[in-house]
Design a protein around this motif. Structure first.
Motif, short mmCIF file in Angstrom:
data_model
loop_
_atom_site.label_atom_id
_atom_site.label_comp_id
_atom_site.label_asym_id
_atom_site.label_seq_id
_atom_site.Cartn_x
_atom_site.Cartn_y
_atom_site.Cartn_z
N VAL A 239 38.23 31.23 35.39
CA VAL A 239 38.31 30.11 36.32
C VAL A 239 39.19 29.05 35.67
O VAL A 239 38.95 28.65 34.54
CB VAL A 239 36.91 29.52 36.62
CG1 VAL A 239 37.02 28.36 37.60
CG2 VAL A 239 35.98 30.59 37.17
N LYS A 240 40.24 28.63 36.41
CA LYS A 240 41.16 27.62 35.90
C LYS A 240 41.18 26.43 36.86
O LYS A 240 41.05 26.60 38.07
CB LYS A 240 42.59 28.16 35.81
CG LYS A 240 42.79 29.20 34.74
CD LYS A 240 44.22 29.56 34.43
CE LYS A 240 45.20 29.55 35.56
NZ LYS A 240 46.52 30.04 35.20
N GLU A 241 41.36 25.25 36.28
CA GLU A 241 41.51 24.05 37.09
C GLU A 241 42.85 23.42 36.79
O GLU A 241 43.23 23.27 35.62
CB GLU A 241 40.40 23.05 36.78
CG GLU A 241 40.50 21.77 37.58
CD GLU A 241 39.42 20.76 37.26
OE1 GLU A 241 39.37 19.73 37.95
OE2 GLU A 241 38.63 20.99 36.32
N ILE B 202 42.15 27.83 51.33
CA ILE B 202 41.88 28.86 50.33
C ILE B 202 42.86 30.00 50.56
O ILE B 202 43.06 30.42 51.70
CB ILE B 202 40.43 29.38 50.43
CG1 ILE B 202 39.45 28.25 50.13
CG2 ILE B 202 40.20 30.54 49.48
CD1 ILE B 202 38.00 28.64 50.25
N SER B 203 43.45 30.48 49.48
CA SER B 203 44.35 31.63 49.59
C SER B 203 43.94 32.67 48.55
O SER B 203 43.37 32.34 47.51
CB SER B 203 45.81 31.21 49.38
OG SER B 203 45.98 30.69 48.08
N ALA B 204 44.23 33.94 48.86
CA ALA B 204 43.91 35.04 47.95
C ALA B 204 45.09 35.98 47.89
O ALA B 204 45.61 36.40 48.93
CB ALA B 204 42.66 35.78 48.42
N VAL B 205 45.52 36.30 46.66
CA VAL B 205 46.65 37.19 46.45
C VAL B 205 46.24 38.22 45.40
O VAL B 205 45.72 37.86 44.35
CB VAL B 205 47.89 36.42 45.96
CG1 VAL B 205 49.03 37.36 45.67
CG2 VAL B 205 48.31 35.37 46.98
N LEU C 139 43.44 39.85 41.14
CA LEU C 139 43.18 39.02 42.31
C LEU C 139 43.12 37.56 41.88
O LEU C 139 42.41 37.21 40.94
CB LEU C 139 41.84 39.41 42.96
CG LEU C 139 41.38 38.52 44.11
CD1 LEU C 139 42.29 38.70 45.33
CD2 LEU C 139 39.95 38.82 44.47
N THR C 140 43.88 36.72 42.57
CA THR C 140 43.85 35.28 42.31
C THR C 140 43.45 34.57 43.60
O THR C 140 44.16 34.67 44.61
CB THR C 140 45.22 34.77 41.83
OG1 THR C 140 45.60 35.49 40.67
CG2 THR C 140 45.17 33.28 41.52
N ALA D 69 41.53 27.90 40.46
CA ALA D 69 41.95 29.30 40.59
C ALA D 69 40.89 30.20 39.97
O ALA D 69 40.41 29.95 38.86
CB ALA D 69 43.29 29.52 39.91
N PHE D 70 40.52 31.23 40.71
CA PHE D 70 39.56 32.24 40.25
C PHE D 70 40.34 33.54 40.08
O PHE D 70 40.91 34.05 41.05
CB PHE D 70 38.43 32.39 41.27
CG PHE D 70 37.73 31.09 41.55
CD1 PHE D 70 36.67 30.68 40.76
CD2 PHE D 70 38.14 30.28 42.59
CE1 PHE D 70 36.03 29.48 41.01
CE2 PHE D 70 37.50 29.08 42.86
CZ PHE D 70 36.45 28.67 42.06
#
Length: 156
Positions: free
Chosen positions: A51-53, A124-127, A133-134, A59-60
């Protein structure tokens, strides 16, 4: 040796010794975890994440090698919990081929992350790229500082 003789007759030890005899989810016994809880706990423990801030987002990052994007689900529960779940499926065995060793984990996975108050759940976005997976959750802008209100003093 009978473990009941050694005071190991609690319901928890019963579940450990006879896991297939444990009740299903309709059994609401307080001393015995449900199968759903045990399955979810195992799936969560086996899914590592970073987990980043940053100044504008959270960001997970979860490794998902060999998982197709259609097998990954990202959801928001209760407006403040991000749930990443899915399933890694085993390849179909070809005729005449057999496994000599199986070390890669297959099955369901899941992680839940509680979001802070300043997370914008509408953005929220997921790639998923190269097996990673981010999930990015944008932050809400900081609230505007309240300007002092000036009140005109009337002369009586």
């Amino acid at each position: 040796m009978d473990l009941r003789m050694m005071a190991f007759d609690s319901p928890l030890f019963s579940v450990l010794l006879h896991p297939h005899d444990a009740g299903d989810d309709s059994d609401k016994s307080v001393s015995c975890p449900s199968r759903t809880y045990a399955r979810d706990a195992k799936a969560m423990a086996a899914t590592a994440a970073d987990v980043k801030e940053s100044p504008t987002s959270y960001a997970f990052i979860v490794d998902m090698p060999g998982v197709k994007s259609g097998d990954i689900k990202v959801q928001v529960e209760d407006d403040n919990v991000v749930v990443i779940s899915g399933e890694r499926k085993r390849e179909e065995e070809k005729e005449g081929a057999k496994y000599l060793r199986m070390e890669r984990r297959v099955g369901k996975f899941m992680r839940k992350f509680a979001l802070p108050e300043n997370a914008n759940t509408d953005k929220i976005s997921a790639v998923c790229q190269d097996g990673v997976l981010t999930v990015t959750v944008e932050k809400l802008p900081p609230p505007e500082p309240k300007k002092p209100k000036t009140i005109k003093v009337k002369i009586a």
